[in-house]
Enzyme design. Sequence first.
Site, PDB file in Angstrom:
ATOM      1  N   HIS A 279     -11.681  -4.398   9.733  1.00 48.41           N
ATOM      2  CA  HIS A 279     -12.194  -4.544   8.810  1.00 48.41           C
ATOM      3  C   HIS A 279     -13.574  -3.953   8.268  1.00 48.41           C
ATOM      4  O   HIS A 279     -14.353  -4.603   7.475  1.00 48.41           O
ATOM      5  CB  HIS A 279     -12.525  -6.251   8.297  1.00 48.41           C
ATOM      6  CG  HIS A 279     -11.127  -6.756   7.401  1.00 48.41           C
ATOM      7  ND1 HIS A 279     -10.010  -7.038   8.218  1.00 48.41           N
ATOM      8  CD2 HIS A 279     -10.566  -6.656   5.930  1.00 48.41           C
ATOM      9  CE1 HIS A 279      -8.888  -7.506   7.008  1.00 48.41           C
ATOM     10  NE2 HIS A 279      -9.670  -7.283   5.872  1.00 48.41           N
TER      11      HIS A 279
ATOM     12  N   GLU B 128       0.813  -0.881   0.065  1.00 46.99           N
ATOM     13  CA  GLU B 128      -0.004  -0.073   0.000  1.00 46.99           C
ATOM     14  C   GLU B 128       0.840   0.970   0.089  1.00 46.99           C
ATOM     15  O   GLU B 128       0.480   1.973  -0.885  1.00 46.99           O
ATOM     16  CB  GLU B 128      -0.872  -0.378   1.305  1.00 46.99           C
ATOM     17  CG  GLU B 128      -2.055  -1.082   1.160  1.00 46.99           C
ATOM     18  CD  GLU B 128      -1.898  -2.267   1.035  1.00 46.99           C
ATOM     19  OE1 GLU B 128      -2.695  -3.164   0.976  1.00 46.99           O
ATOM     20  OE2 GLU B 128      -0.561  -2.737   2.045  1.00 46.99           O
TER      21      GLU B 128
ATOM     22  N   ASP C  66      -9.798   0.342   7.265  1.00 47.19           N
ATOM     23  CA  ASP C  66      -8.763  -0.540   7.547  1.00 47.19           C
ATOM     24  C   ASP C  66      -7.323  -0.440   7.435  1.00 47.19           C
ATOM     25  O   ASP C  66      -6.491   0.090   8.656  1.00 47.19           O
ATOM     26  CB  ASP C  66      -9.186  -1.842   8.427  1.00 47.19           C
ATOM     27  CG  ASP C  66     -10.783  -1.114   8.448  1.00 47.19           C
ATOM     28  OD1 ASP C  66     -11.322  -1.297  10.044  1.00 47.19           O
ATOM     29  OD2 ASP C  66     -10.855  -1.600   7.313  1.00 47.19           O
TER      30      ASP C  66
END
Length: 657
Positions: free
Chosen positions: A461, A392, A417
């Site tokens: 999540h 990410e 998240d």
Amino acid sequence: MTAELPTDGLLEAYRRMTLIRVFEERVSELYRDGEVPGFVHLSIGQEASAVGACWPLSVTDVITSNHRGHGHCLAKGLAPEPMMAELLARATGTNKGLGGSMHIADPDLGIFGANGIVAAGVPIAGGAALAARLRRQDGVVVSFFGDGAIAQGAFHEAANLAALWRLPIVFFCENNGYAEFSPSADQHPVPMAARAAGYGLEYVSVDGNDVEAVCVTMTDVVGRIRDGDGPVFVEAATYRWHGHYEGDPEKYRSKDELAEWQARDPLANARARLLGRGVDQSALDQADAQAQARIEAAVAAARQAPGPDLSVLRSSVFADRPTIKEPTAPGEDAEIFRTMDAVRLALEHELEANPEMFIAGVDVGKGGNVFALTRGLHARWPERLLDTPISETAVMGLAVGGAMAGLTPVVELMYLDFLGVCFDQILNQAAKLRFMTGGKARMGLTIRTQFGGGRSSGSQHSQSLEALLAHVPGLTVVMPSTPADTYGLLRAAIRDQNPVVFIENRQQYGMKGPKPPADYLVPLGKAKVVREGTDVTVVSVSRMVHEALAAAEALAPRGISVEVIDLRTVAPLDSETILASLAKTNRLLIAHEGVTDFGIGAEIAALAVYQGFWTLDAPVMRVAPPPTPSPYAPSLEKLWLPDRGAIERAVEALVRV
């Protein structure tokens, strides 16, 4: 390879190194005397690596730098005059006095920024390199970092992605032997060559104090990358003469060690070679004198320059937004489509309209996204639908670097998240680079992500973290509630010249609603009254808007008239619409899916009390989950997550006050 430049080339390299040395020595004096504020990290002793690394680069090539970046910027062609003014915090500075020593940048010269976060520039280099690749240009990016940055995850993610995609990047490590106060031996279990090999990167070592060796090596490396070779890791062995920062007590190294490296002074070595080749000493003395005179003139001009005006603060945070009128909502006779269709169609529309747009993220290409939102787009635009590793930070770096290079990045963070694993690229890079460059950096990028409780997805999540993002100046945070708004807001976000975090609720992907026309755009930063009323104002966002509307419908037969506002954009907050409603109802309830404490409801309550307190007939109330992580058990989650019943009860309590 013969590590030798033509004599006139070596003389020019000497001039460039001398300019850096004189600049840094003068900055050291100014810092000592209190004229340069903040932190200062000097590159005295490392001039050869900076000049040599930038030697084969053109203006259109890009560098990313680190906190010790003065030499890199000067070597890439940034004039010392605005740099000195920047360090003295003047309005005439490179960044209008908003960047300072650690953040000097000039994107117009391909200088995408010195950076106060270790290794943060490396993922950004990936975005700049991708821009060159997508445009089919032969541009090269040099990412400067120190040996300490090798331990950062940002470096590993960026190196892995660059090797996988064969991006045109030189990973240029100035190994000066120390990461802050720690020697390299205490930081790294394997040598740099082994690190490079782990990613399949070609490894090249060079004497970083020999400007000829660095120039010749980098000319070869950059030339091969321009011809299509993949990324290369270059390790330049060098040494910083000053401490990690000015004022560093330097107890971690000996005077003998420093003297040993000073005997390998890159300027003295280059000067000796030039004399040995018959260059007259007067020519070298003249180069020294010219550098001294130029830097003294730069200091004098900076001292006379004005400080930045307060107005520069706000003008540098956001780029101007085009005026978008509130569109006419599609009628009930319009074709029906789903929120997931809205996402895909908005992306498709903008991909067709803008050849500079790309989409990147985990499984967004061939896989069509984990929720099938981008299905079919890769077949049409295989070069612009980019599947990335699960990295990410590298993905967000693609967005930042791509935006600075003028592309239109749309990147996906699969779950909201996961924000924590890449927050630096959003918090300290995307949100701040336009500001720290005095408004120069282009930062039009969109980060798509999703959230939503109610599916027993557990604490990692299900989080609604919009308040965390809304607290960061420079970010625009959007949370649509309907299919039509999803389409219009997403298109507006992609076209906006500011970093936008676009948060979808996965519970709504199957929601159906009227389909708007293809040119439908919804203005960012503008809330909407979705139900008019007179007794209570309910402000909500995303899925909770529908819970509020259902509660309002249930309360109407009891004689309670509820006005419902859909924020649509959380930040910047549309205070005007909220206050106008409060002037009519005198009562306020805020409903959101993020936990109560320190959520967006607190900010809206503060707005109402501070600016609208004279109209309030009752205390402000909030309906939101309690401040605990989201539970897994369905029975607990149902109790934890507020619904229309909770809103009904809260509104009734407000009316009774």
